[in-house]
Design a protein around this motif. Structure first.
Motif, PDB file in Angstrom:
ATOM      1  N   UNK A 212      26.430 -35.837  14.847  1.00  0.00           N
ATOM      2  CA  UNK A 212      26.107 -35.922  13.426  1.00  0.00           C
ATOM      3  C   UNK A 212      25.910 -37.367  12.982  1.00  0.00           C
ATOM      4  N   UNK A 213      26.741 -38.259  13.475  1.00  0.00           N
ATOM      5  CA  UNK A 213      26.596 -39.664  13.117  1.00  0.00           C
ATOM      6  C   UNK A 213      25.238 -40.206  13.540  1.00  0.00           C
ATOM      7  N   UNK A 214      24.819 -39.837  14.739  1.00  0.00           N
ATOM      8  CA  UNK A 214      23.550 -40.339  15.278  1.00  0.00           C
ATOM      9  C   UNK A 214      22.353 -39.693  14.598  1.00  0.00           C
ATOM     10  N   UNK A 215      22.507 -38.472  14.081  1.00  0.00           N
ATOM     11  CA  UNK A 215      21.364 -37.710  13.564  1.00  0.00           C
ATOM     12  C   UNK A 215      21.422 -37.461  12.061  1.00  0.00           C
ATOM     13  N   UNK A 219      19.013 -34.951   9.826  1.00  0.00           N
ATOM     14  CA  UNK A 219      19.560 -33.762   9.180  1.00  0.00           C
ATOM     15  C   UNK A 219      19.202 -33.757   7.700  1.00  0.00           C
ATOM     16  N   UNK A 220      19.386 -34.886   7.034  1.00  0.00           N
ATOM     17  CA  UNK A 220      19.079 -34.977   5.605  1.00  0.00           C
ATOM     18  C   UNK A 220      17.601 -34.715   5.344  1.00  0.00           C
ATOM     19  N   UNK A 221      16.730 -35.296   6.173  1.00  0.00           N
ATOM     20  CA  UNK A 221      15.291 -35.114   5.995  1.00  0.00           C
ATOM     21  C   UNK A 221      14.890 -33.657   6.198  1.00  0.00           C
ATOM     22  N   UNK A 227      14.640 -26.891   2.014  1.00  0.00           N
ATOM     23  CA  UNK A 227      15.201 -26.439   0.752  1.00  0.00           C
ATOM     24  C   UNK A 227      16.690 -26.286   0.704  1.00  0.00           C
ATOM     25  N   UNK A 228      17.405 -26.954   1.607  1.00  0.00           N
ATOM     26  CA  UNK A 228      18.868 -26.887   1.576  1.00  0.00           C
ATOM     27  C   UNK A 228      19.475 -28.055   0.821  1.00  0.00           C
ATOM     28  N   UNK A 229      18.618 -29.007   0.411  1.00  0.00           N
ATOM     29  CA  UNK A 229      19.103 -30.148  -0.406  1.00  0.00           C
ATOM     30  C   UNK A 229      18.117 -30.390  -1.529  1.00  0.00           C
TER      31      UNK A 229
END
Length: 229
Positions: A212-215, A219-221, A227-229
Motif C-alpha cells: 500500500x505504501x508503494x502503490x 490506488x487513489x487514482x 467512482x470510489x472517491x
C-alpha cells in the motif's frame, strides 16, 4: 463456493495475518456483476502490472480492455501476462504465468466481452461452461502461479466494489479443501474448485503495508476513476 463463506474466510485469514481492515472484501468471482469499467490505456497498463512483485513488472506482457475486447499493448520478456480482470463483474489486476496465460486467461478475457455485450451472469457461466466442454478453455496442465498483489483490487460485495486483500494464487485444477487440509478462516484454501481452481494465500501484514505504501498514489487514482472517491 458461496460468497458469504468466501467473505468469512478472507476476513478471518486477514485477521490472522494482521488486524482486519474494514475495507477487506471477499474474493468473490460469482457475485452479481456490475457495469464493465474501462480505463485510459496508460492507467490500465500501470494498474495491470501492479499485481506483480516490482522485480517482474517491467518484463511482463500486458493486455488492455477496449470496446471490442482485450488487445495486447505490450510484449513481455518474462513468463507473465497481466490484465485488469472484470471477471464476475469484479475489477482487479491479475498476472498469469505462461501456463495460466495459455489456459486460464482466455476465459477471463471472454467474460469481459460477454459482459460488454449484455449477457447475464447466468448466460456468461453457461457460455464459459460450454467453452470447457468444447475444448476452448482448459485446466492448467502443470503447477503455476498467478499474482494479485495490488492493493487496488476490488470485488463485488453487496452490489458494490470493495477493496480486497492482496494475495497470491497457485493453480489447483479439480483440487478441493479436503485435498490440502484447507480450513476456511484458518489456512490457505481452494477458490472456485474445478478446472480453474486456485489455492489462495493472502499477503501478510508487513507485505500488505509495504504494498500500500508503494502503490498509494495509484490506488487513489484508480479509485477516483471508478467512482470510489
Amino acid at each position: 463456493m458461496k460468497a458469504k463463506a468466501l467473505l468469512v474466510a478472507l476476513m478471518t485469514l486477514s485477521a490472522t495475518a494482521q488486524s482486519s481492515s474494514a475495507n477487506d472484501a471477499e474474493h468473490n468471482h460469482d457475485a452479481p456483476g456490475g457495469k464493465v469499467i474501462l480505463l485510459a490505456r496508460d492507467l490500465e497498463i500501470r494498474l495491470a502490472v501492479n499485481a506483480l512483485p516490482k522485480e517482474l513488472r517491467d518484463g511482463a506482457a500486458v493486455l488492455v480492455l477496449e470496446s471490442n475486447g482485450y488487445v495486447k499493448v505490450r510484449s513481455g520478456t518474462n513468463p507473465f501476462t497481466c490484465i485488469v480482470s472484470r471477471r464476475g463483474g469484479n475489477f482487479y489486476p491479475v498476472c498469469f504465468d505462461e501456463e495460466g496465460t495459455r489456459t486460464i486467461l482466455p476465459a477471463f478475457a471472454d467474460d469481459a466481452v460477454f459482459r460488454m455485450r449484455g449477457s447475464s451472469e447466468q448466460e456468461i457461466e453457461q457460455k464459459l461452461a460450454a467453452g470447457f466442454a468444447q475444448g476452448r478453455y482448459r485446466p492448467p496442465s502443470r503447477p503455476g502461479i498467478a499474482y494479485m498483489l495490488s492493493p487496488a483490487t476490488y470485488m463485488v460485495n453487496s452490489g458494490k466494489l470493495t477493496r480486497t486483500p492482496p494475495h497470491t494464487m497457485f493453480y489447483a485444477p479439480f483440487l478441493t479443501d479436503a485435498d490440502i487440509g484447507g480450513v476456511l478462516g484458518k489456512t490457505a484454501f481452494v477458490d472456485r474448485p474445478g478446472p480453474h481452481g486456485m489455492i489462495i494465500v493472502l499477503a501478510g501484514e508487513k507485505e500488505r503495508e509495504a504494498l500500500m505504501s508503494e502503490s498509494q498514489s495509484l490506488v487513489d487514482e484508480v479509485e477516483r476513476q471508478i467512482g470510489l472517491k
